[in-house]
Design a protein around this motif. Structure first.
Motif, PDB file in Angstrom:
ATOM      1  N   VAL A 115       0.868  -1.172   0.000  1.00 32.83           N
ATOM      2  CA  VAL A 115       0.000   0.000   0.000  1.00 32.83           C
ATOM      3  C   VAL A 115       0.905   1.221   0.000  1.00 32.83           C
ATOM      4  O   VAL A 115       1.697   1.420   0.918  1.00 32.83           O
ATOM      5  CB  VAL A 115      -0.925   0.000   1.234  1.00 32.83           C
ATOM      6  CG1 VAL A 115      -1.764   1.251   1.260  1.00 32.83           C
ATOM      7  CG2 VAL A 115      -1.798  -1.235   1.241  1.00 32.83           C
ATOM      8  N   ILE A 116       0.795   2.017  -1.032  1.00 35.38           N
ATOM      9  CA  ILE A 116       1.613   3.215  -1.160  1.00 35.38           C
ATOM     10  C   ILE A 116       0.691   4.405  -0.986  1.00 35.38           C
ATOM     11  O   ILE A 116      -0.256   4.588  -1.756  1.00 35.38           O
ATOM     12  CB  ILE A 116       2.325   3.263  -2.525  1.00 35.38           C
ATOM     13  CG1 ILE A 116       3.212   2.031  -2.692  1.00 35.38           C
ATOM     14  CG2 ILE A 116       3.133   4.534  -2.662  1.00 35.38           C
ATOM     15  CD1 ILE A 116       3.826   1.892  -4.057  1.00 35.38           C
ATOM     16  N   ASN A 117       0.950   5.192   0.036  1.00 39.92           N
ATOM     17  CA  ASN A 117       0.137   6.371   0.306  1.00 39.92           C
ATOM     18  C   ASN A 117       0.790   7.593  -0.308  1.00 39.92           C
ATOM     19  O   ASN A 117       1.910   7.949   0.046  1.00 39.92           O
ATOM     20  CB  ASN A 117      -0.032   6.570   1.813  1.00 39.92           C
ATOM     21  CG  ASN A 117      -0.827   5.444   2.444  1.00 39.92           C
ATOM     22  OD1 ASN A 117      -1.782   4.957   1.849  1.00 39.92           O
ATOM     23  ND2 ASN A 117      -0.444   5.020   3.631  1.00 39.92           N
ATOM     24  N   VAL A 118       0.083   8.205  -1.245  1.00 40.77           N
ATOM     25  CA  VAL A 118       0.538   9.440  -1.875  1.00 40.77           C
ATOM     26  C   VAL A 118      -0.514  10.495  -1.578  1.00 40.77           C
ATOM     27  O   VAL A 118      -1.697  10.279  -1.870  1.00 40.77           O
ATOM     28  CB  VAL A 118       0.717   9.257  -3.401  1.00 40.77           C
ATOM     29  CG1 VAL A 118       1.120  10.559  -4.052  1.00 40.77           C
ATOM     30  CG2 VAL A 118       1.750   8.184  -3.682  1.00 40.77           C
ATOM     31  N   PRO A 119      -0.121  11.620  -0.978  1.00 41.78           N
ATOM     32  CA  PRO A 119      -1.106  12.645  -0.650  1.00 41.78           C
ATOM     33  C   PRO A 119      -1.868  13.122  -1.889  1.00 41.78           C
ATOM     34  O   PRO A 119      -1.277  13.431  -2.914  1.00 41.78           O
ATOM     35  CB  PRO A 119      -0.280  13.785  -0.054  1.00 41.78           C
ATOM     36  CG  PRO A 119       1.040  13.185   0.298  1.00 41.78           C
ATOM     37  CD  PRO A 119       1.225  12.002  -0.571  1.00 41.78           C
ATOM     38  N   GLY A 120      -3.187  13.096  -1.770  1.00 40.80           N
ATOM     39  CA  GLY A 120      -4.032  13.592  -2.849  1.00 40.80           C
ATOM     40  C   GLY A 120      -4.392  12.561  -3.899  1.00 40.80           C
ATOM     41  O   GLY A 120      -5.122  12.854  -4.828  1.00 40.80           O
TER      42      GLY A 120
ATOM     43  N   ASN B 265      -3.657   3.008  -9.027  1.00 37.02           N
ATOM     44  CA  ASN B 265      -2.268   2.592  -9.265  1.00 37.02           C
ATOM     45  C   ASN B 265      -1.597   3.421 -10.350  1.00 37.02           C
ATOM     46  O   ASN B 265      -0.411   3.740 -10.254  1.00 37.02           O
ATOM     47  CB  ASN B 265      -2.217   1.110  -9.628  1.00 37.02           C
ATOM     48  CG  ASN B 265      -2.567   0.218  -8.466  1.00 37.02           C
ATOM     49  OD1 ASN B 265      -2.393   0.606  -7.316  1.00 37.02           O
ATOM     50  ND2 ASN B 265      -3.070  -0.965  -8.747  1.00 37.02           N
ATOM     51  N   ASP B 266      -2.332   3.771 -11.406  1.00 42.78           N
ATOM     52  CA  ASP B 266      -1.744   4.582 -12.475  1.00 42.78           C
ATOM     53  C   ASP B 266      -1.353   5.964 -11.970  1.00 42.78           C
ATOM     54  O   ASP B 266      -0.280   6.488 -12.302  1.00 42.78           O
ATOM     55  CB  ASP B 266      -2.720   4.719 -13.647  1.00 42.78           C
ATOM     56  CG  ASP B 266      -2.892   3.411 -14.408  1.00 42.78           C
ATOM     57  OD1 ASP B 266      -1.984   2.560 -14.317  1.00 42.78           O
ATOM     58  OD2 ASP B 266      -3.924   3.261 -15.088  1.00 42.78           O
ATOM     59  N   GLY B 267      -2.207   6.563 -11.156  1.00 41.98           N
ATOM     60  CA  GLY B 267      -1.908   7.883 -10.606  1.00 41.98           C
ATOM     61  C   GLY B 267      -0.693   7.857  -9.694  1.00 41.98           C
ATOM     62  O   GLY B 267       0.153   8.753  -9.743  1.00 41.98           O
TER      63      GLY B 267
ATOM     64  N   HIS C 129       2.861   9.709 -10.375  1.00 39.95           N
ATOM     65  CA  HIS C 129       3.405  10.642  -9.381  1.00 39.95           C
ATOM     66  C   HIS C 129       4.854  10.272  -9.033  1.00 39.95           C
ATOM     67  O   HIS C 129       5.732  11.147  -8.978  1.00 39.95           O
ATOM     68  CB  HIS C 129       2.528  10.617  -8.119  1.00 39.95           C
ATOM     69  CG  HIS C 129       2.978  11.572  -7.066  1.00 39.95           C
ATOM     70  ND1 HIS C 129       2.756  12.929  -7.165  1.00 39.95           N
ATOM     71  CD2 HIS C 129       3.664  11.377  -5.922  1.00 39.95           C
ATOM     72  CE1 HIS C 129       3.278  13.521  -6.104  1.00 39.95           C
ATOM     73  NE2 HIS C 129       3.833  12.594  -5.325  1.00 39.95           N
ATOM     74  N   ILE C 130       5.107   8.983  -8.822  1.00 41.18           N
ATOM     75  CA  ILE C 130       6.476   8.530  -8.517  1.00 41.18           C
ATOM     76  C   ILE C 130       7.388   8.808  -9.712  1.00 41.18           C
ATOM     77  O   ILE C 130       8.521   9.277  -9.552  1.00 41.18           O
ATOM     78  CB  ILE C 130       6.471   7.032  -8.137  1.00 41.18           C
ATOM     79  CG1 ILE C 130       5.749   6.840  -6.800  1.00 41.18           C
ATOM     80  CG2 ILE C 130       7.885   6.479  -8.069  1.00 41.18           C
ATOM     81  CD1 ILE C 130       5.493   5.403  -6.439  1.00 41.18           C
ATOM     82  N   ASN C 131       6.895   8.528 -10.906  1.00 36.79           N
ATOM     83  CA  ASN C 131       7.677   8.775 -12.119  1.00 36.79           C
ATOM     84  C   ASN C 131       8.038  10.249 -12.247  1.00 36.79           C
ATOM     85  O   ASN C 131       9.163  10.604 -12.611  1.00 36.79           O
ATOM     86  CB  ASN C 131       6.900   8.281 -13.342  1.00 36.79           C
ATOM     87  CG  ASN C 131       7.743   8.338 -14.592  1.00 36.79           C
ATOM     88  OD1 ASN C 131       8.953   8.186 -14.544  1.00 36.79           O
ATOM     89  ND2 ASN C 131       7.090   8.550 -15.719  1.00 36.79           N
ATOM     90  N   MET C 132       7.076  11.129 -11.966  1.00 36.65           N
ATOM     91  CA  MET C 132       7.339  12.569 -12.068  1.00 36.65           C
ATOM     92  C   MET C 132       8.403  13.006 -11.059  1.00 36.65           C
ATOM     93  O   MET C 132       9.247  13.850 -11.359  1.00 36.65           O
ATOM     94  CB  MET C 132       6.045  13.364 -11.859  1.00 36.65           C
ATOM     95  CG  MET C 132       5.045  13.200 -12.996  1.00 36.65           C
ATOM     96  SD  MET C 132       5.706  13.654 -14.598  1.00 36.65           S
ATOM     97  CE  MET C 132       5.920  15.389 -14.374  1.00 36.65           C
TER      98      MET C 132
END
Length: 158
Positions: free
Chosen positions: A49-54, A60-62, A66-69
């Motif tokens: 589970v990867i928590n990314v704010p927002g 998963n694509d988002g 985000h990680i790629n950016m």
């Protein structure tokens, strides 16, 4: 003194982690309890589970974008490489060449009593036919080194 304190803190955190995990699992239904025990014992890999704010954890694509950016920002902030600055390293040295007699010697050194690899060819056969196999294998290895490409079939499991 600090080392001892750190080790005690780590031990206490580990005990609390497992105690809390098991306490939570006991209060849940049996299937979740079993799955949780399997995860703790590393028997079943759970999806991380990867928590990314927002961004929703289900998107998963988002998350991947985000990680790629973030990784792209690091490389974009660096200046591009000027090929003219690399003149000391160019042209690249030619890769070493494997000689047939070296391949033959290595094939003769194979232990015939060991189990075969994923190709299921017994080591006794490889050792007995080392003379015949050394020429084509040398060609394959030298071509691979020259082109910088490993044959695709060597990358897959049989």
């Amino acid at each position: 003194m600090y080392r001892n304190r750190t080790q005690k803190s780590i031990s206490k955190a580990k005990l609390n982690f497992y105690a809390n995990k098991i306490r939570n699992l006991k209060s849940s239904d049996p299937s979740l309890w079993h799955r949780g025990i399997q995860l703790i014992a590393n028997r079943v890999k759970g999806s991380p589970v990867i928590n990314v704010p927002g961004i929703s954890p289900m998107n998963n694509d988002g998350i991947a974008n985000h990680i790629n950016m973030n990784f792209a920002k690091i490389t974009q902030s660096r200046p591009s490489i000027d090929i003219n600055d690399l003149h000391a390293f160019l042209p690249a040295k030619t890769p070493c060449k494997i000689e047939e007699y070296v391949m033959y010697e290595q094939l003769c050194r194979i232990n015939p009593y060991k189990s075969p690899g994923p190709d299921c060819i017994p080591n006794r056969i490889i050792k007995d036919f080392a003379c015949e196999l050394s020429i084509p294998l040398t060609d394959i290895f030298n071509t691979s080194l020259k082109d910088g490409v490993v044959p695709h079939i060597w990358k897959t499991l049989l």
